[in-house]
Design a protein around this motif. Structure first.
Motif, short mmCIF file in Angstrom:
data_model
loop_
_atom_site.label_atom_id
_atom_site.label_comp_id
_atom_site.label_asym_id
_atom_site.label_seq_id
_atom_site.Cartn_x
_atom_site.Cartn_y
_atom_site.Cartn_z
N ALA A 45 17.21 24.15 29.65
CA ALA A 45 17.83 25.48 29.66
C ALA A 45 16.98 26.45 30.46
N ILE A 46 15.67 26.40 30.29
CA ILE A 46 14.77 27.28 31.04
C ILE A 46 14.88 26.99 32.53
N LEU A 47 14.91 25.72 32.89
CA LEU A 47 15.00 25.35 34.31
C LEU A 47 16.30 25.80 34.95
N LYS A 48 17.34 26.01 34.15
CA LYS A 48 18.64 26.44 34.68
C LYS A 48 18.73 27.95 34.90
N LEU A 49 17.77 28.71 34.36
CA LEU A 49 17.79 30.16 34.57
C LEU A 49 17.57 30.45 36.05
N HIS A 99 7.48 14.30 23.36
CA HIS A 99 8.80 14.62 23.88
C HIS A 99 9.85 14.37 22.81
N ASN A 100 10.84 15.23 22.76
CA ASN A 100 11.99 14.97 21.91
C ASN A 100 13.21 15.65 22.52
N GLU A 101 14.38 15.28 22.06
CA GLU A 101 15.62 15.76 22.66
C GLU A 101 15.77 17.28 22.55
N ALA A 102 15.38 17.84 21.43
CA ALA A 102 15.52 19.29 21.26
C ALA A 102 14.62 20.04 22.25
N GLN A 103 13.39 19.58 22.42
CA GLN A 103 12.52 20.22 23.41
C GLN A 103 13.05 20.01 24.82
N ASP A 104 13.56 18.83 25.08
CA ASP A 104 14.15 18.58 26.40
C ASP A 104 15.26 19.57 26.69
#
Length: 95
Positions: free
Chosen positions: A15-19, A5-10
């Motif tokens: 962003a995907i979950l907000k679509l 896990h890292n902040e950029a992947q998070d």
């Protein structure tokens, strides 16, 4: 936070979950991915669905127009991976 896990992947996953719509997804992924990357992602998920239906490697190769190497990679992830394909398949079946 684990090593995977890292902040950029998070931020990407958030962003995907907000679509909200399929059109939002088309727009986002067409901007994010090359045509080839999008095709590869789509094919891998299709392979997972076909394997879940019980199709043989030969049937999957013909139906999805993919190599046996791609089928083997997806099958390995289905059997021994982190469960991402399984979750996506199971949730799609609920719809």
């Amino acid at each position: 936070m684990s090593a995977r896990h890292n902040e950029a992947q998070d931020r990407l996953y958030q962003a995907i979950l907000k679509l909200e719509t399929i059109d939002d997804c088309y727009d986002f992924f067409e901007d994010l991915c090359t045509i080839r990357e999008l095709k590869d992602l789509t094919q891998r998920l299709e392979v997972a669905f076909l394997l879940d239906r019980g199709l043989s490697y030969q049937e999957v190769a013909k139906e999805a127009n993919v190599s046996s190497a791609t089928i083997c990679r997806v099958k390995k992830c289905l059997d021994y991976g982190s469960g991402g394909y399984r979750a996506a398949i199971d949730r799609a079946k609920e719809d």
